[in-house]
Scaffold this motif. Structure first.
Motif, PDB file in Angstrom:
ATOM      1  N   PHE A  92       6.109 -11.273   3.478  1.00 20.87           N
ATOM      2  CA  PHE A  92       6.020 -10.178   2.506  1.00 20.87           C
ATOM      3  C   PHE A  92       4.579  -9.736   2.288  1.00 20.87           C
ATOM      4  O   PHE A  92       4.295  -8.554   2.172  1.00 20.87           O
ATOM      5  N   ARG A  93       3.701 -10.738   2.245  1.00 17.45           N
ATOM      6  CA  ARG A  93       2.313 -10.436   1.914  1.00 17.45           C
ATOM      7  C   ARG A  93       1.706  -9.463   2.918  1.00 17.45           C
ATOM      8  O   ARG A  93       1.921  -9.586   4.111  1.00 17.45           O
ATOM      9  N   PHE A  94       0.923  -8.522   2.358  1.00 12.09           N
ATOM     10  CA  PHE A  94       0.205  -7.561   3.158  1.00 12.09           C
ATOM     11  C   PHE A  94       1.120  -6.505   3.769  1.00 12.09           C
ATOM     12  O   PHE A  94       0.894  -5.325   3.641  1.00 12.09           O
ATOM     13  N   ARG A  95       2.227  -6.945   4.422  1.00 11.27           N
ATOM     14  CA  ARG A  95       3.141  -5.994   5.027  1.00 11.27           C
ATOM     15  C   ARG A  95       3.916  -5.206   3.967  1.00 11.27           C
ATOM     16  O   ARG A  95       3.995  -3.994   4.020  1.00 11.27           O
ATOM     17  N   ARG A  96       4.509  -5.955   3.034  1.00 16.75           N
ATOM     18  CA  ARG A  96       5.373  -5.275   2.067  1.00 16.75           C
ATOM     19  C   ARG A  96       4.848  -5.338   0.636  1.00 16.75           C
ATOM     20  O   ARG A  96       5.125  -4.476  -0.166  1.00 16.75           O
ATOM     21  N   ILE A  97       4.124  -6.397   0.327  1.00 15.97           N
ATOM     22  CA  ILE A  97       3.471  -6.469  -0.984  1.00 15.97           C
ATOM     23  C   ILE A  97       1.996  -6.706  -0.719  1.00 15.97           C
ATOM     24  O   ILE A  97       1.632  -7.651  -0.031  1.00 15.97           O
ATOM     25  N   SER A  98       1.164  -5.833  -1.233  1.00 14.13           N
ATOM     26  CA  SER A  98      -0.253  -5.994  -0.966  1.00 14.13           C
ATOM     27  C   SER A  98      -1.027  -5.941  -2.277  1.00 14.13           C
ATOM     28  O   SER A  98      -0.523  -5.433  -3.278  1.00 14.13           O
ATOM     29  N   VAL A  99      -2.240  -6.474  -2.233  1.00 14.52           N
ATOM     30  CA  VAL A  99      -3.008  -6.554  -3.470  1.00 14.52           C
ATOM     31  C   VAL A  99      -4.436  -6.075  -3.236  1.00 14.52           C
ATOM     32  O   VAL A  99      -4.999  -6.261  -2.165  1.00 14.52           O
ATOM     33  N   ILE A 100      -4.987  -5.397  -4.225  1.00  8.84           N
ATOM     34  CA  ILE A 100      -6.428  -5.141  -4.245  1.00  8.84           C
ATOM     35  C   ILE A 100      -6.961  -6.028  -5.350  1.00  8.84           C
ATOM     36  O   ILE A 100      -6.682  -5.808  -6.521  1.00  8.84           O
ATOM     37  N   PRO A 101      -7.694  -7.079  -4.972  1.00  9.10           N
ATOM     38  CA  PRO A 101      -8.087  -8.052  -5.996  1.00  9.10           C
ATOM     39  C   PRO A 101      -9.182  -7.523  -6.919  1.00  9.10           C
ATOM     40  O   PRO A 101      -9.835  -6.521  -6.632  1.00  9.10           O
ATOM     41  N   GLN A 102      -9.365  -8.242  -8.011  1.00 14.04           N
ATOM     42  CA  GLN A 102     -10.316  -7.847  -9.042  1.00 14.04           C
ATOM     43  C   GLN A 102     -11.736  -7.712  -8.504  1.00 14.04           C
ATOM     44  O   GLN A 102     -12.435  -6.785  -8.824  1.00 14.04           O
ATOM     45  N   TYR A 103     -12.134  -8.676  -7.680  1.00 10.18           N
ATOM     46  CA  TYR A 103     -13.479  -8.601  -7.144  1.00 10.18           C
ATOM     47  C   TYR A 103     -13.418  -8.197  -5.694  1.00 10.18           C
ATOM     48  O   TYR A 103     -13.961  -8.851  -4.816  1.00 10.18           O
ATOM     49  N   ALA A 104     -12.726  -7.086  -5.446  1.00  9.22           N
ATOM     50  CA  ALA A 104     -12.489  -6.643  -4.081  1.00  9.22           C
ATOM     51  C   ALA A 104     -13.779  -6.531  -3.295  1.00  9.22           C
ATOM     52  O   ALA A 104     -13.822  -6.796  -2.101  1.00  9.22           O
ATOM     53  N   MET A 105     -14.856  -6.170  -4.012  1.00 11.10           N
ATOM     54  CA  MET A 105     -16.110  -5.942  -3.300  1.00 11.10           C
ATOM     55  C   MET A 105     -16.590  -7.216  -2.615  1.00 11.10           C
ATOM     56  O   MET A 105     -17.318  -7.165  -1.652  1.00 11.10           O
ATOM     57  N   GLY A 155     -19.404   0.222  -4.069  1.00 15.35           N
ATOM     58  CA  GLY A 155     -18.356   1.238  -4.132  1.00 15.35           C
ATOM     59  C   GLY A 155     -17.715   1.467  -2.780  1.00 15.35           C
ATOM     60  O   GLY A 155     -16.501   1.653  -2.663  1.00 15.35           O
ATOM     61  N   MET A 156     -18.539   1.432  -1.714  1.00 12.90           N
ATOM     62  CA  MET A 156     -17.998   1.642  -0.368  1.00 12.90           C
ATOM     63  C   MET A 156     -17.089   0.486   0.030  1.00 12.90           C
ATOM     64  O   MET A 156     -16.036   0.676   0.633  1.00 12.90           O
ATOM     65  N   ARG A 157     -17.504  -0.728  -0.322  1.00 12.44           N
ATOM     66  CA  ARG A 157     -16.676  -1.891   0.003  1.00 12.44           C
ATOM     67  C   ARG A 157     -15.340  -1.815  -0.720  1.00 12.44           C
ATOM     68  O   ARG A 157     -14.289  -2.113  -0.155  1.00 12.44           O
ATOM     69  N   GLN A 158     -15.418  -1.375  -1.984  1.00 14.33           N
ATOM     70  CA  GLN A 158     -14.207  -1.228  -2.770  1.00 14.33           C
ATOM     71  C   GLN A 158     -13.238  -0.290  -2.047  1.00 14.33           C
ATOM     72  O   GLN A 158     -12.056  -0.579  -1.898  1.00 14.33           O
ATOM     73  N   LEU A 210     -16.771  -1.035 -12.378  1.00 12.21           N
ATOM     74  CA  LEU A 210     -17.372   0.176 -11.823  1.00 12.21           C
ATOM     75  C   LEU A 210     -17.916   1.097 -12.911  1.00 12.21           C
ATOM     76  O   LEU A 210     -17.471   1.078 -14.043  1.00 12.21           O
ATOM     77  N   ASP A 211     -18.883   1.922 -12.531  1.00 14.46           N
ATOM     78  CA  ASP A 211     -19.381   2.942 -13.440  1.00 14.46           C
ATOM     79  C   ASP A 211     -18.337   4.030 -13.604  1.00 14.46           C
ATOM     80  O   ASP A 211     -17.487   4.224 -12.736  1.00 14.46           O
ATOM     81  N   VAL A 212     -18.450   4.779 -14.705  1.00 17.01           N
ATOM     82  CA  VAL A 212     -17.399   5.753 -14.990  1.00 17.01           C
ATOM     83  C   VAL A 212     -17.167   6.747 -13.858  1.00 17.01           C
ATOM     84  O   VAL A 212     -16.035   7.122 -13.573  1.00 17.01           O
ATOM     85  N   SER A 213     -18.238   7.173 -13.193  1.00 19.33           N
ATOM     86  CA  SER A 213     -18.052   8.180 -12.154  1.00 19.33           C
ATOM     87  C   SER A 213     -17.291   7.605 -10.959  1.00 19.33           C
ATOM     88  O   SER A 213     -16.387   8.241 -10.420  1.00 19.33           O
ATOM     89  N   THR A 214     -17.643   6.395 -10.558  1.00 21.48           N
ATOM     90  CA  THR A 214     -16.960   5.752  -9.442  1.00 21.48           C
ATOM     91  C   THR A 214     -15.534   5.399  -9.825  1.00 21.48           C
ATOM     92  O   THR A 214     -14.608   5.499  -9.017  1.00 21.48           O
ATOM     93  N   GLN A 215     -15.388   5.003 -11.085  1.00 16.82           N
ATOM     94  CA  GLN A 215     -14.082   4.659 -11.618  1.00 16.82           C
ATOM     95  C   GLN A 215     -13.088   5.799 -11.397  1.00 16.82           C
ATOM     96  O   GLN A 215     -11.981   5.600 -10.907  1.00 16.82           O
TER      97      GLN A 215
END
Lengths: 312, 282, 316
Positions: C84-97, C152-155, C179-184
């Motif tokens: 399931f992971r990645f294929r059908r359920i995927s996550v963007i973690p909190q510290y994705a960067m 921001g690019m890594r995100q 993130l800063d408001v603009s990137t947010q």
């Protein structure tokens, strides 16, 4: 009361300290009596550095900071203590402000030892209780505990109570509510406003425009270490002039209005250290002059200053 | 007051600390009282050679017929004293230089750092040998001081690094804003925050001093008059006690050194829990 | 079909007993829905996000069921979850960067990840490039190391990678809080764009910031102390919240335009209960201004209007 005069802070970085990093650049503003000034900026704007310089924790590279007319970095010995009797600070991370191996109320003991050694114990306890009640804490609930046994909001109030024990005139509040939950955040904000009404001046450092707008009288907007706009909070929020302030206002999430869907704007590679306006690299209305000359802060209406070639 | 009382309370509730302390205390008491029961001069040839433990000679005798128990009793005392003295001197200098250097920064830091690095790269043992060789009458005191004077640099560096990171913490800023003097901040904020670390430094210095002393003893540059566990062990190894199956000569000093240093290590782990209230509750 | 979670109970095992982090959580997310999951720190929103994809110790699965597109998801089984992971359920973690392996180039990293799930990198490359264009990353990034990209690019790179196989469910865990408001704003708009283009079907967007959810979410679910308090379409929950907690929470938000001098906002007195030994029944009762005898029983999470669910005895 407090005035910054062309204050800059440049850090030496890299091998042998040859590189330079300008954290704050020629910043001048004043904080008057009974006034909340919001210092608004995103990460890297230099807002915390300014707060730390006002608290004498780091010296500026150039420029002077005056409190009641005196350069705070020329103070020596006793005068330093007197300065801290009047000017205090509260920081962002409530947990980091406490030495985890000691009980949280040690911060009060420290104040007693340094500032009120002559006061009797019952007298001190009364004074402390008064200060704790003033920040909305019930003394028996919170005294004698370790920092990790208290909540972020309680710790933050502790720090404000600590400042109230002294005869403070100015409080530097550096992002003090960004780590608190929404339900407790407003209470701390209200507390600050009440303190202002009782005669305190506050420098409220924040990245959150809605919080700044809620309590401040005047706002100073920073970008990459420079002031881009400042003036009365009402003016700035109702009629922002600098393109950066405009952009901030447009991107702050609100619950009464949806974002206008423009193109997706992301930072592009910033133009290297330029001679011109700090916002040149991202500015939608920049002209050729903006790359060549730093725009000075110009008063466009009474008490409202903007640093932009295009808007002045 | 209350804080110290509580610290002691938690210290005594901690099993690791209690075990370590018990072992250490045992050896300290042994070092104090055991020599009172030693019936022979540790250097004198008093009995049959290479005799296993017997009612006459509790720990047996050496190849030369010296009484191992008497040697052990006196050796233990001297070893602990040299370890304590040498370790204390090394720790004290290390703490002092590390704290000052890390907290003050600037030019003073650069100078102290330079001195530290110079002492650090000096071939310690060679220096000790040269110094020891120049002194014809050598007491354990001189030995301890020399060991302490050459052992501090790594401690200073480690403590400096810790101080640097602690100095940037907000609670130190808060103490500065409370009008505390630098001296007081170092003593009441920074030093207590690395108490368990300082204790570990002391343990390593203590162990190091014991081993350094043993090395010097081995090459004949130890105290001229006295006896130590290091000397005993090295004598035992030198006269092939192991190969000859004379375990009673080798094991007491070896086991004692291992037990002492081991006890100190266990205490260190326990102290970490005592000093960190967060670890206490689990 | 979307996601359906029924009576999910997940506890943390600690030395002092179970911390009841999720207590009987029931909700569903429709196809194409972006559900915002809000609540204070410690309310269980992050635990919920994690338990749907990676339920690892000290998290303990107690009971409950999860269905994705009608099929049961074995969240208690780490091995079976792999398909399931990645294929059908995927996550963007909190510290994705910081989630990217620093020693691999972005392109290699993606190729490895795809290979592990049996997908050919070459085949998917054209689509990958289209998506990089969409988030305004140049194709060069595939030949760069993570450290060469800004935060921001890594995100954005992580966002593209996470959604590359068009998962049915995407969990975005506090991805905007650093993130800063603009990137947010940019990141939020990309989440909506991904949904609109069908890269992901259902999205759970976890954040403590309700004003962000108002901008992008179709529905908002509010959690309190491990329980679901309320779930409703965004406009409905903000304009006419039914649960006392939601009401007080929304009333406490400073908005641009509200000023202390003109209007005094109020917080919620008290603190959430300890989840080690929470009181029986509704967990908000201790801070609730309208609590009554019945609140010692756990209120059911019921639909009071179409699509509007509330767990409060006063509203049933």
């Amino acid at each position: 009361m407090l005035a910054l005069e062309s204050v800059s802070k440049i850090y030496r970085v890299g091998v042998l300290g040859l590189g330079k990093l300008t954290a704050v650049s020629e910043v001048s503003f004043e904080i008057g009596e009974k006034e909340i000034v919001a210092l608004i900026g995103e990460s890297g704007s230099g807002k915390s550095t300014i707060g730390k310089m006002i608290l004498r924790l780091i010296p500026p590279t150039s420029g002077t900071i005056r409190f009641e007319g005196k350069d705070i970095f020329s103070l020596k010995g006793k005068a330093v203590k007197e300065y801290y009797r009047k000017v205090q600070g509260v920081f962002q991370d409530p947990f980091a402000s406490y030495n985890p191996i000691f009980k949280a109320d040690r911060i009060f003991t420290m104040i007693r030892e340094e500032f009120f050694p002559e006061i009797s114990r019952p007298q001190w306890e009364r004074k402390l209780e008064e200060a704790l009640r003033a920040v909305g804490l019930n003394p028996p609930d919170v005294l004698g505990k370790y920092p990790h046994q208290l909540s972020g909001g309680q710790l933050q109030r502790f720090l404000i109570a600590r400042a109230l024990l002294l005869d403070i005139r100015l409080l530097v509040a550096d992002e003090i509510i960004s780590m608190l939950d929404a339900s407790t955040r407003v209470d701390v904000l209200n507390l600050l406003a009440e303190l202002r009404d009782r005669g305190l001046s506050i420098l409220f450092i924040t990245h959150d425009l809605s919080l700044g707008h809620y309590i401040s009288d005047r706002s100073v907007v920073l970008y990459k270490g420079r002031i881009v706009e400042m003036g009365s909070t009402e003016r700035i929020y109702s009629r922002p002039l600098h393109p950066y302030t405009e952009m901030l206002m447009a991107s702050v999430p609100r619950i009464d209005q949806k974002w206008t869907h423009g193109e997706i704007r992301v930072e592009r590679n910033a133009v290297g250290p330029s001679l011109g306006c700090v916002y040149y690299g991202r500015c939608p209305i920049a002209q050729e002059i903006c790359a060549r000359r730093v725009p000075p802060l110009i008063e466009v209406e009474s008490g409202h200053q903007v640093a932009c070639h295009m808007r002045t | 007051m209350g804080a110290w009382y509580e610290l002691i309370y938690f210290a005594f509730r901690n099993v690791k600390l209690r075990i370590g302390l018990t072992i250490l205390l045992f050896f300290v008491l042994a070092a104090i009282f055991a020599p009172l029961f030693a019936r022979y001069d540790p250097n004198a040839y008093v009995g049959p050679a290479a005799h296993p433990p017997s009612p006459e000679h509790w720990f047996g005798t050496t190849t030369f017929g010296q009484d191992v128990y008497s040697q052990f009793a006196h050796g233990l005392r001297l070893t602990l004293i040299v370890g304590l003295l040498g370790g204390s001197i090394g720790t004290l200098i290390g703490i002092l230089i590390g704290l000052i250097s890390g907290y003050r920064g600037g030019l003073l830091d650069e100078i102290l750092n330079m001195i530290t690095n110079i002492v650090l790269i000096l071939p310690t043992l060679a220096i000790l040998i040269i110094i020891a060789a120049y002194l014809t009458v050598r007491g354990f005191l001189v030995q301890s001081v020399f060991i302490g004077l050459t052992a501090w640099p790594w401690a200073a560096r480690a403590i400096r690094a810790q101080t640097l990171s602690l100095r940037a913490r907000e609670f130190v800023d808060l103490a500065r804003m409370s009008g505390r003097s630098s001296m007081k901040i170092v003593l009441t904020e920074i030093a207590p925050s690395m108490m368990s670390y300082l204790f570990m430094v002391f343990i390593l210095q203590f162990g190091g001093a014991i081993l350094n002393a043993a090395t010097l003893d081995f090459i004949g540059l130890g105290p001229t008059q006295a006896f130590s566990l290091g000397l005993m062990m090295n004598n035992a190894v030198l006269w092939a006690a192991l190969e000859l199956g004379m375990w009673w000569w080798l094991i007491p000093p070896g086991a004692a050194i291992t037990a002492i240093v081991g006890a100190l290590y266990v205490m260190n782990v326990g102290l970490d829990e005592v000093f960190n209230p967060k670890l206490r509750e689990l | 079909m979307g996601l359906r979670v029924e009576n999910l109970r997940v506890y943390y095992r600690t030395l002092r007993g179970y911390v009841r982090a999720l207590e009987g959580v029931t909700f569903s997310v429709a196809d194409g829905e972006i559900m915002g999951l809000a609540g204070e720190s410690g309310c269980g929103k992050t635990t919920l996000g994690h338990s749907l994809i990676y339920l690892k110790p000290p998290m303990n699965y107690i009971e409950g069921q999860v269905f994705l597109d009608g099929q049961e998801v074995p969240i208690w089984d780490m091995k079976r979850m792999n398909e399931f992971r990645f294929r059908r359920i995927s996550v963007i973690p909190q510290y994705a960067m910081n989630a990217l392996n620093p020693t691999r180039k972005i392109g290699q990293l993606i190729a490895d990840l795809l290979a592990a799930h049996g997908v050919d990198f070459k085949e998917i490359l054209p689509e990958l490039k289209r998506r990089l264009d969409l988030v305004q990353l140049s194709h060069e990034v595939l030949n760069m190391y993570p450290i060469e990209l800004s935060g921001g690019m890594r995100q954005r790179a992580v966002m593209v990678i996470s959604t590359l196989l068009n998962p049915s469910l995407l969990i975005a865990d506090e991805i905007t809080s650093a993130l800063d408001v603009s990137t947010q704003k940019a990141v939020c708009e990309m989440i909506v764009e991904f949904r609109n283009r069908g890269f992901v079907r259902s999205t759970i967007f976890i954040t403590h910031d309700i004003s962000i959810l108002y901008q992008i979410a179709d529905t908002i679910a509010v959690m309190y102390a491990g329980q679901m308090a309320e779930k409703a379409p965004t406009e409905a929950i903000l304009r006419s919240p039914r649960h006392p907690y939601t009401r007080m929470l929304i009333a406490s938000l400073p908005q641009v335009g509200v000023r202390y001098r003109e209007e005094r906002l109020r917080g919620i007195p008290g603190a959430p209960p300890r989840l080690l030994d929470p009181p029986p029944g509704c967990r908000f009762q201790g801070r609730c201004p309208v609590a009554f005898e019945r609140c010692v029983e756990t209120p059911p999470f019921v639909e009071v209007e179409p699509g509007h669910f509330v767990a409060c005895w006063r509203e049933i």
